[in-house]
Design an enzyme around this catalytic site. Structure first.
Site, PDB file in Angstrom:
ATOM      1  N   HIS A  56      -9.343  -3.483   1.902  1.00 49.65           N
ATOM      2  CA  HIS A  56      -7.909  -3.516   1.795  1.00 49.65           C
ATOM      3  C   HIS A  56      -7.406  -4.930   1.694  1.00 49.65           C
ATOM      4  CE1 HIS A  56      -3.815  -2.977   2.446  1.00 49.65           C
ATOM      5  NE2 HIS A  56      -3.672  -3.270   3.714  1.00 49.65           N
ATOM      6  N   CYS A 116      -2.284   2.394   5.020  1.00 49.25           N
ATOM      7  CA  CYS A 116      -3.301   1.592   4.083  1.00 49.25           C
ATOM      8  C   CYS A 116      -4.465   2.065   3.683  1.00 49.25           C
ATOM      9  CB  CYS A 116      -3.040  -0.054   4.470  1.00 49.25           C
ATOM     10  SG  CYS A 116      -1.645  -0.620   4.616  1.00 49.25           S
ATOM     11  N   ASN A 119      -0.030  -7.537   0.067  1.00 45.02           N
ATOM     12  CA  ASN A 119      -0.415  -6.479   0.680  1.00 45.02           C
ATOM     13  C   ASN A 119       0.030  -5.327  -0.115  1.00 45.02           C
ATOM     14  OD1 ASN A 119      -1.086  -4.151   2.123  1.00 45.02           O
ATOM     15  ND2 ASN A 119      -1.046  -5.241   4.182  1.00 45.02           N
TER      16      ASN A 119
END
Ligand code: UT7
Length: 329
Positions: free
Chosen positions: A251, A112, A281
């Site tokens: 993030h 990520c 996500n």
């Protein structure tokens, strides 16, 4: 000195929506649990036959259009991803071909954090004079690697892509970057099978080892520790302070993580971007999707200072301090 500045931005989200109500029909979960524990209400799923390179190419072309450039104008395409189309060729190679570009193309894999790593490579290429225009993309289709019988992970992820064009500029755009990695705890968040350490076999696949495995609480603790740390380091490198930030753009993994880091950095919650409720996500895509959302809603002004902060499997982390050098849309 030659600087790198963002001159174009674009994003792409697949059409298909998966709501919490849909998930209630798949696994033993509730909309109430998902919204209170994560802040997620719905996420997008890549269509059948739609791969990460397709998402990346759609976002990349949108960013090129925003910068008034053509694919042939680009010197380098970097795709940050942890759900590549294949082990090889790289997703960047495939996405470049889909965009009609024949320049150098390479993937960065830092889970990520991949977009911040891609931004770092793009900035270095421009500042060193080796490239004039670089397309940095964050794209992931992690729902392809999620076990839709595992309620602990399947409610979290969504698919998407975001991209920025970076060009050489006399005006500093990317001001400071901090990156880090700690590979001593890989099992906290991993896809155990499918690589050279443990190739996919029928037995391993039957055990579900080709799916995302996560110790959620450990990742949570890591995230709320590392986001403030890396943000402060990048701010220091860029000679700025937390109070100078217009937007902290972390993030997007969990609303509770966003709220905790806002408190730890002493930032009002409304200066920490949150778009998690509609996307879930999206891994490497979440940061450029967030920047694109703020830009297209007219919430980014020329001169605004942004902190783009990633964290993820590896463990990896990174923060980039960016001066927004485009006019308000
Ligand atoms: O980009 C990748 C980065 N990933 C992350 O940042 C994830 C970070 N971690 C998190 O976001 C949170 O840890 C989660 C959202 C994954 C989990 O939240 P939590 O508050 O840490 O829950 P938990 O894992 O401690 O589980 C609490 C309870 C458990 O039940 P018991 O043992 O207390 O009876 C779980 O089995 O919640 C249960 N549970 C669920 N219940 C309903 C776990 N998932 C679900 C679910 N629906 N989807």
């Amino acid at each position: 000195m030659t600087h790198a500045a963002i001159t174009g931005i674009g994003a792409y989200l697949p059409e298909r929506r998966l709501t919490n109500a849909d998930l209630e029909r798949l696994v033993d979960t509730t909309d109430e649990w998902i919204t209170t524990r994560t802040g997620i209400r719905e996420r997008r799923l890549a269509a059948e036959g739609e791969a990460t390179s397709d998402l990346a190419a759609r976002a990349g072309l949108a960013a090129l259009g925003d910068a008034s450039l053509k694919p042939a104008d680009i010197d380098l395409v970097i795709v940050g991803t942890s759900s590549p189309d294949k082990i090889f060729p790289s997703t960047a190679c495939l996405a470049a071909a889909k965009m009609g570009a024949s320049c150098a193309a390479v993937d960065t894999m830092a889970a990520c954090s991949s977009f911040v790593y891609a931004l770092h490579s793009a900035t270095c290429a421009i500042e060193s004079g080796r490239a004039k225009r670089v397309l940095a993309i964050g794209a992931d289709a992690l729902t392809r690697h999620v076990d839709f019988t595992d309620r602990a992970t399947c409610v979290l992820f969504g698919d998407g892509a975001g991209a920025v064009v970076l060009e050489e500029s006399s005006e500093p755009g990317v001001l400071g970057i901090d990156l880090g990695a700690d590979g001593t705890r890989p099992d906290i968040l991993e896809i155990p099978v499918g690589g050279s350490a443990a190739p996919a076999t029928c037995e391993r696949i039957e055990q579900g080892l080709h799916y995302v495995k996560m110790n959620g609480q450990e990742v949570f603790k890591f995230a709320v520790r590392v986001i403030p740390q890396t943000t402060r380091k990048a701010l220091l490198a860029s000679h700025n302070d937390v109070d100078d930030l217009k937007w902290l753009i972390p993030h997007q993994a969990n609303q509770r993580i966003l709220d905790t880091v806002a408190d730890r950095l002493g930032l009002p919650h409304d200066r920490v971007y949150s778009g998690i409720s509609t996307t879930g996500n999206t891994s490497a895509a979440s940061i450029p999707l967030a920047v694109n959302d703020l830009y297209t809603c007219g919430r980014l002004m020329y001169g605004d200072l942004l902190a783009l902060v990633g964290f993820g499997a590896g463990l990896t982390w990174g923060a980039a301090i960016v001066r927004w050098t485009k006019e308000v849309r």
